[in-house]
Scaffold this active site. Sequence first.
Site, PDB file in Angstrom:
ATOM      1  N   LYS A  22       0.842  -1.210   0.000  1.00  0.00           N
ATOM      2  CA  LYS A  22       0.000   0.000   0.000  1.00  0.00           C
ATOM      3  C   LYS A  22       0.871   1.252   0.000  1.00  0.00           C
ATOM      4  CE  LYS A  22      -1.804   1.725   3.994  1.00  0.00           C
ATOM      5  NZ  LYS A  22      -1.507   3.169   4.121  1.00  0.00           N
ATOM      6  N   ASN A  23       1.861   1.286   0.897  1.00  0.00           N
ATOM      7  CA  ASN A  23       2.628   2.522   1.056  1.00  0.00           C
ATOM      8  C   ASN A  23       3.611   2.801  -0.079  1.00  0.00           C
ATOM      9  OD1 ASN A  23       1.229   3.083   3.345  1.00  0.00           O
ATOM     10  ND2 ASN A  23       2.918   2.692   4.777  1.00  0.00           N
ATOM     11  N   CYS A 117      -4.927  13.242  13.330  1.00  0.00           N
ATOM     12  CA  CYS A 117      -5.508  11.929  13.080  1.00  0.00           C
ATOM     13  C   CYS A 117      -5.424  11.107  14.348  1.00  0.00           C
ATOM     14  CB  CYS A 117      -4.872  11.240  11.884  1.00  0.00           C
ATOM     15  SG  CYS A 117      -3.424  10.299  12.239  1.00  0.00           S
ATOM     16  N   ARG A 122       0.530  14.699  13.474  1.00  0.00           N
ATOM     17  CA  ARG A 122       0.984  14.451  12.101  1.00  0.00           C
ATOM     18  C   ARG A 122       0.990  15.697  11.219  1.00  0.00           C
ATOM     19  NH1 ARG A 122      -1.147   8.688   9.996  1.00  0.00           N
ATOM     20  NH2 ARG A 122       0.728   8.782   8.739  1.00  0.00           N
ATOM     21  N   ASP A 306       4.468   0.714  12.192  1.00  0.00           N
ATOM     22  CA  ASP A 306       3.283   0.053  11.636  1.00  0.00           C
ATOM     23  C   ASP A 306       3.157  -1.416  12.071  1.00  0.00           C
ATOM     24  OD1 ASP A 306       2.493   2.374  10.445  1.00  0.00           O
ATOM     25  OD2 ASP A 306       3.015   1.799   8.398  1.00  0.00           O
ATOM     26  N   ARG A 398      -8.639  -0.365   4.740  1.00  0.00           N
ATOM     27  CA  ARG A 398      -7.736   0.636   4.165  1.00  0.00           C
ATOM     28  C   ARG A 398      -6.389   0.000   3.819  1.00  0.00           C
ATOM     29  NH1 ARG A 398      -6.298   5.067   7.806  1.00  0.00           N
ATOM     30  NH2 ARG A 398      -4.866   5.272   6.076  1.00  0.00           N
TER      31      ARG A 398
HETATM   32  C1  UD1 Z   1       4.263   7.005   6.618  1.00  0.00           C
HETATM   33  C2  UD1 Z   1       3.429   5.788   6.367  1.00  0.00           C
HETATM   34  C3  UD1 Z   1       2.810   5.291   7.675  1.00  0.00           C
HETATM   35  C4  UD1 Z   1       3.902   5.069   8.729  1.00  0.00           C
HETATM   36  C5  UD1 Z   1       4.778   6.299   8.863  1.00  0.00           C
HETATM   37  C6  UD1 Z   1       5.984   6.072   9.759  1.00  0.00           C
HETATM   38  C7  UD1 Z   1       2.636   6.125   4.100  1.00  0.00           C
HETATM   39  C8  UD1 Z   1       1.499   6.429   3.200  1.00  0.00           C
HETATM   40  N1  UD1 Z   1       2.377   6.129   5.414  1.00  0.00           N
HETATM   41  O1  UD1 Z   1       3.395   8.021   7.123  1.00  0.00           O
HETATM   42  O2  UD1 Z   1       2.146   4.042   7.407  1.00  0.00           O
HETATM   43  O3  UD1 Z   1       3.302   4.791   9.962  1.00  0.00           O
HETATM   44  O4  UD1 Z   1       5.287   6.710   7.566  1.00  0.00           O
HETATM   45  O5  UD1 Z   1       6.740   5.002   9.298  1.00  0.00           O
HETATM   46  O6  UD1 Z   1       3.730   5.829   3.655  1.00  0.00           O
HETATM   47  N2  UD1 Z   1       6.385  14.832  10.879  1.00  0.00           N
HETATM   48  C9  UD1 Z   1       6.502  16.182  11.169  1.00  0.00           C
HETATM   49  N3  UD1 Z   1       6.405  17.080  10.119  1.00  0.00           N
HETATM   50  C10 UD1 Z   1       6.213  16.673   8.842  1.00  0.00           C
HETATM   51  C11 UD1 Z   1       6.107  15.305   8.563  1.00  0.00           C
HETATM   52  C12 UD1 Z   1       6.202  14.401   9.609  1.00  0.00           C
HETATM   53  O7  UD1 Z   1       6.667  16.568  12.306  1.00  0.00           O
HETATM   54  O8  UD1 Z   1       6.130  17.546   7.952  1.00  0.00           O
HETATM   55  C13 UD1 Z   1       6.467  13.823  11.982  1.00  0.00           C
HETATM   56  C14 UD1 Z   1       5.174  13.032  12.188  1.00  0.00           C
HETATM   57  O9  UD1 Z   1       4.247  13.736  13.004  1.00  0.00           O
HETATM   58  C15 UD1 Z   1       5.691  11.775  12.844  1.00  0.00           C
HETATM   59  C16 UD1 Z   1       7.062  11.576  12.155  1.00  0.00           C
HETATM   60  O10 UD1 Z   1       7.404  12.836  11.604  1.00  0.00           O
HETATM   61  O11 UD1 Z   1       5.873  11.953  14.218  1.00  0.00           O
HETATM   62  C17 UD1 Z   1       7.083  10.546  11.074  1.00  0.00           C
HETATM   63  O12 UD1 Z   1       5.996  10.762  10.209  1.00  0.00           O
HETATM   64  P1  UD1 Z   1       6.064  10.452   8.648  1.00  0.00           P
HETATM   65  O13 UD1 Z   1       7.228   9.566   8.342  1.00  0.00           O
HETATM   66  O14 UD1 Z   1       5.929  11.703   7.885  1.00  0.00           O
HETATM   67  O15 UD1 Z   1       4.724   9.607   8.453  1.00  0.00           O
HETATM   68  P2  UD1 Z   1       3.884   9.538   7.125  1.00  0.00           P
HETATM   69  O16 UD1 Z   1       4.771   9.773   5.973  1.00  0.00           O
HETATM   70  O17 UD1 Z   1       2.652  10.372   7.283  1.00  0.00           O
END
Ligand code: UD1
Length: 420
Positions: A22-23, A117, A122, A306, A398
């Site tokens: 999925k990711n 969320c 996030r 995850d 999902r």
């Molecule tokens: C992706 C995965 C999700 C997984 C996560 C962590 C997808 C579609 N989803 O989510 O399944 O659980 O990686 O492995 O690939 N953060 C910030 N600012 C930002 C972006 C992130 O502070 O602009 C923080 C987030 O709040 C979190 C951490 O960084 O604490 C990691 O998040 P991130 O790797 O961005 O998660 P996703 O990409 O949303």
Amino acid sequence: MDKLLIRGGTRLEGEISISGAKNASLPILAGTLLTSDTVTVCNVPHLNDVTTIIALLQSMGAMVTVDDKLNIAVDNSDISERCAPYELVKTMRASILVLGPLVSRFGEADVSLPGGCAIGARPVNLHVQGLQSMGADIKVENGYIRARADRLRGAHIVFDMVTVTGTENLMMAAVLADGETVLENAAREPEVSDLANFLNKMGAKITGAGSGTIRIEGVDGVGGTSYEVLPDRIETGTYLVAAAMTGGRVRLKRTSPDCLEAVLVKLQEAGASIAIGDDWIELDMTGKRPRAVDIRTLPYPAFPTDMQAQFCAMNATAEGVGTVTETVFENRFQHVLELQRMGADIRIEGNMAISTGVERLTAAPVMATDLRASAGLVLAGLAAEGETVVDRIYHVDRGYERIEEKLNQLGASIRRVPGF
Ligand code: UD1
């Protein structure tokens, strides 16, 4: 709302095939926006999140067709809207992935802010800051990120923290930028590498994906291609834990053992025998009760957040005391409250769940709160005594393709009933 009814206590045995990731599918489908040529994506799982990203592409003017082998062809030659509306982004945060490709190809994008969320705040500040470093003018108004640029230019970007979709978004933005972009402290997840391989097949010039430093040499255009998505490592890990918790023996085919090292090590620590081949993994826990393990979630290649809920479920019925420390998301223990209702002895201290395994969980009606939490509850139901009812399983849908079919194939007793 549909529910899953699970009669627990059966050992899982047999073999199943793992679906595409999925990711990786989501960023790759978003990445098709970089070209007006047709792109075909194969091994895409049939999941609600995939349906959502396809609906998003279609709402912008994409022509999407699915052939009899379920390959998805996307023709983005006529993108009239460069907007990801709130209605779609609120159902799937990963919709933010269209931001980078839209600005890169069209110089404009209006993407709804995802908001909070169930597992934490996030934010997407790092996506936005990165695009600004590449010359985009960004305003946040009426709940939307409005990005404009003549042509993005290459930039040196150092991420404050490791972000998976942030890395992917900026990597896609950099593909058509003027000059070289360097992403430092980039996410090293296999799905980031898969996206880079896909973009390179389209004609992008990306090196270093899979390491902490990714270099993207901007090109004037990229073209159509056909690409097969890598297997889903989280689906794989989930079925392995299911087998371990039920004292079973399973063989998972069409998967990628290389991407799962941290998880396999912990399963071995729990007492499982693991055998691997090029594209299969066999786990044997026949007749044994797992031992509790200590895990700490971190970005790849460390233990994935995850897989945290699934290991919480395993520790709940394992022998001994195990700790689960969550360092990626601040509020990812909602499944623990539901596991307690099934008799689990778990206490939460800050970002740590400390669990003393009980011999047997007992069935209860439980509620899924997010995708991976719901997987943890399904696994708990498989190991529990009696019939567990898992409500709100749209979360499961999902991220897990045909979950009840696959589990039943392994001998579980699980069925879907329509809710009321
Ligand atoms: C992706 C995965 C999700 C997984 C996560 C962590 C997808 C579609 N989803 O989510 O399944 O659980 O990686 O492995 O690939 N953060 C910030 N600012 C930002 C972006 C992130 O502070 O602009 C923080 C987030 O709040 C979190 C951490 O960084 O604490 C990691 O998040 P991130 O790797 O961005 O998660 P996703 O990409 O949303």
